[in-house]
Design an enzyme around this catalytic site. Structure first.
Site, PDB file in Angstrom:
ATOM      1  CG  MET A  74       5.947  -3.749  -2.145  1.00 38.30           C
ATOM      2  SD  MET A  74       7.571  -4.187  -1.525  1.00 38.30           S
ATOM      3  CE  MET A  74       7.891  -5.702  -2.422  1.00 38.30           C
ATOM      4  CB  VAL A 115      -4.061 -14.817  -9.030  1.00 36.28           C
ATOM      5  CG1 VAL A 115      -4.311 -14.815 -10.527  1.00 36.28           C
ATOM      6  CG2 VAL A 115      -5.266 -14.241  -8.284  1.00 36.28           C
ATOM      7  CG  HIS A 122      -0.376  -6.679  -7.524  1.00 39.17           C
ATOM      8  ND1 HIS A 122       0.590  -7.094  -8.416  1.00 39.17           N
ATOM      9  CD2 HIS A 122       0.258  -6.526  -6.334  1.00 39.17           C
ATOM     10  CE1 HIS A 122       1.750  -7.173  -7.792  1.00 39.17           C
ATOM     11  NE2 HIS A 122       1.591  -6.849  -6.531  1.00 39.17           N
TER      12      HIS A 122
HETATM   13  P1  AMP Z   1       3.446  -7.168  -3.490  1.00 41.77           P
HETATM   14  O1  AMP Z   1       3.253  -6.038  -4.446  1.00 41.77           O
HETATM   15  O2  AMP Z   1       4.238  -8.302  -4.052  1.00 41.77           O
HETATM   16  O3  AMP Z   1       3.921  -6.707  -2.132  1.00 41.77           O
HETATM   17  O4  AMP Z   1       2.011  -7.778  -3.252  1.00 41.77           O
HETATM   18  C1  AMP Z   1       0.943  -6.959  -2.846  1.00 41.77           C
HETATM   19  C2  AMP Z   1      -0.202  -7.839  -2.418  1.00 41.77           C
HETATM   20  O5  AMP Z   1      -0.577  -8.679  -3.503  1.00 41.77           O
HETATM   21  C3  AMP Z   1       0.176  -8.774  -1.257  1.00 41.77           C
HETATM   22  O6  AMP Z   1      -0.898  -8.847  -0.333  1.00 41.77           O
HETATM   23  C4  AMP Z   1       0.406 -10.081  -1.945  1.00 41.77           C
HETATM   24  O7  AMP Z   1       0.162 -11.207  -1.129  1.00 41.77           O
HETATM   25  C5  AMP Z   1      -0.615 -10.007  -3.066  1.00 41.77           C
HETATM   26  N1  AMP Z   1      -0.242 -10.932  -4.139  1.00 41.77           N
HETATM   27  C6  AMP Z   1       0.953 -11.028  -4.767  1.00 41.77           C
HETATM   28  N2  AMP Z   1       0.940 -12.031  -5.654  1.00 41.77           N
HETATM   29  C7  AMP Z   1      -0.284 -12.599  -5.574  1.00 41.77           C
HETATM   30  C8  AMP Z   1      -0.916 -13.695  -6.238  1.00 41.77           C
HETATM   31  N3  AMP Z   1      -0.291 -14.418  -7.150  1.00 41.77           N
HETATM   32  N4  AMP Z   1      -2.187 -13.989  -5.898  1.00 41.77           N
HETATM   33  C9  AMP Z   1      -2.836 -13.263  -4.949  1.00 41.77           C
HETATM   34  N5  AMP Z   1      -2.306 -12.222  -4.299  1.00 41.77           N
HETATM   35  C10 AMP Z   1      -1.045 -11.889  -4.602  1.00 41.77           C
END
Ligand code: AMP
Length: 283
Positions: free
Chosen positions: A30, A177, A37
């Protein structure tokens, strides 16, 4: 890196790569990129030939009163970061490209969506996630799709959709992370003011305390949860949930033996934060 806006353009780019025998990786996001990411994009770069990153703030996974309109957006910055991490295509569609007029289909995964974020955010959240991820998997048809273990329940929901609907894709879950003080990186961390930011680090410390209790031989689920709870209490954090469940199917567990998922959600200042840890008793 190319920025594409339409399903048709993504399909033709993927078709061209396939014709050359190249494999395809998908990283659904997103936006508002951080190292979490970028770690997924790097994993896709290392594992597949054509790396497609989707950037779509999916309205159907936000509930009424949630932060859809406030959600941080900066496509130009994201495009630069994605390119730097090795993305070949940034798929950044408009809302009506994903949900055209008359859109009427929803994917609902039962059972595992009744608990944790499914219970606190409402069933619509994971319906929105399952529906948009299914669409992205249909559009891109990747060999591998990369998700973060940060959203542990989301990974389980996606795995279930893929299994139940026979979608031919490998799901890779990548490690959480964290910031140097342990706070899990999140696009929502920008909502934290200095005081809330300092308190937020205690969420990870609570998970550490639970892990330390298990390492010291504690296997009683209530005692393990209590170890985490006391750290949150000391920081004045009242969790929305703090629960130990089976990491495979989110069933409640009384003891920690096989992989158990300690999952937490808490509102800290203006942000709703989630985090989790897999706990395993080593006999
Ligand atoms: P989002 O943009 O928040 O929907 O996240 C996109 C992808 O990044 C999803 O698969 C999340 O689980 C992953 N993600 C978000 N934050 C982290 C993090 N701190 N460590 C690893 N992956 C992450």
């Amino acid at each position: 890196m190319r920025i594409l806006r339409t399903v048709a353009d993504v399909r033709s780019a993927v078709r061209a790569a396939r014709a050359e025998g190249r494999t395809v990786g998908l990283v659904p996001t997103m936006g508002a990129f951080h190292e979490g990411h970028l770690s997924l994009i790097r994993a896709a770069r290392a594992g597949t030939d054509l790396v497609v990153v989707s950037l779509f703030v999916n309205p159907t996974q936000f509930g009424a009163g949630e932060d859809l309109t406030a959600y941080p957006r900066d496509e130009a910055r994201d495009a630069e970061l994605a390119a730097g991490a090795g993305a070949d295509i940034l798929f950044a569609p408009a809302v009506d490209e994903v949900y055209p007029h008359g859109f009427a289909t929803s994917i609902h995964v039962s059972g595992i969506t009744d608990v944790l974020c499914g219970a606190t955010r409402g069933p619509g959240h994971f319906d929105g996630v399952a529906t948009v991820v299914t669409k992205l998997l249909q559009i891109v048809a990747p060999d591998t799709a990369y998700f973060g273990q940060k959203d542990a329940q989301q990974v389980l929901v996606v795995r279930r959709v893929v299994r139940d609907l026979d979608i031919p894709v490998r799901i890779e879950a990548c490690p959480i992370v964290r910031e140097p003080d342990g706070l899990a990186m999140s696009s929502r961390n920008v909502y934290l003011d200095a005081g809330a930011r300092a308190r937020a680090a205690h969420i990870n410390r609570a998970l550490d305390a639970a892990e330390a209790a298990v390492a010291a031989g504690e296997t009683d689920a209530a005692a393990v949860v209590a170890a985490a709870r006391s750290v949150l209490d000391a920081a004045g954090i009242e969790p929305e949930y703090l629960e130990l469940r089976s990491a495979g199917d989110l069933a409640p567990v009384d003891t920690v033996d096989d992989a158990a998922l300690l999952a937490v959600a808490a509102r800290v200042g203006a942000a709703r934060l989630i985090d989790n840890r897999i706990l395993e008793a080593h006999a």
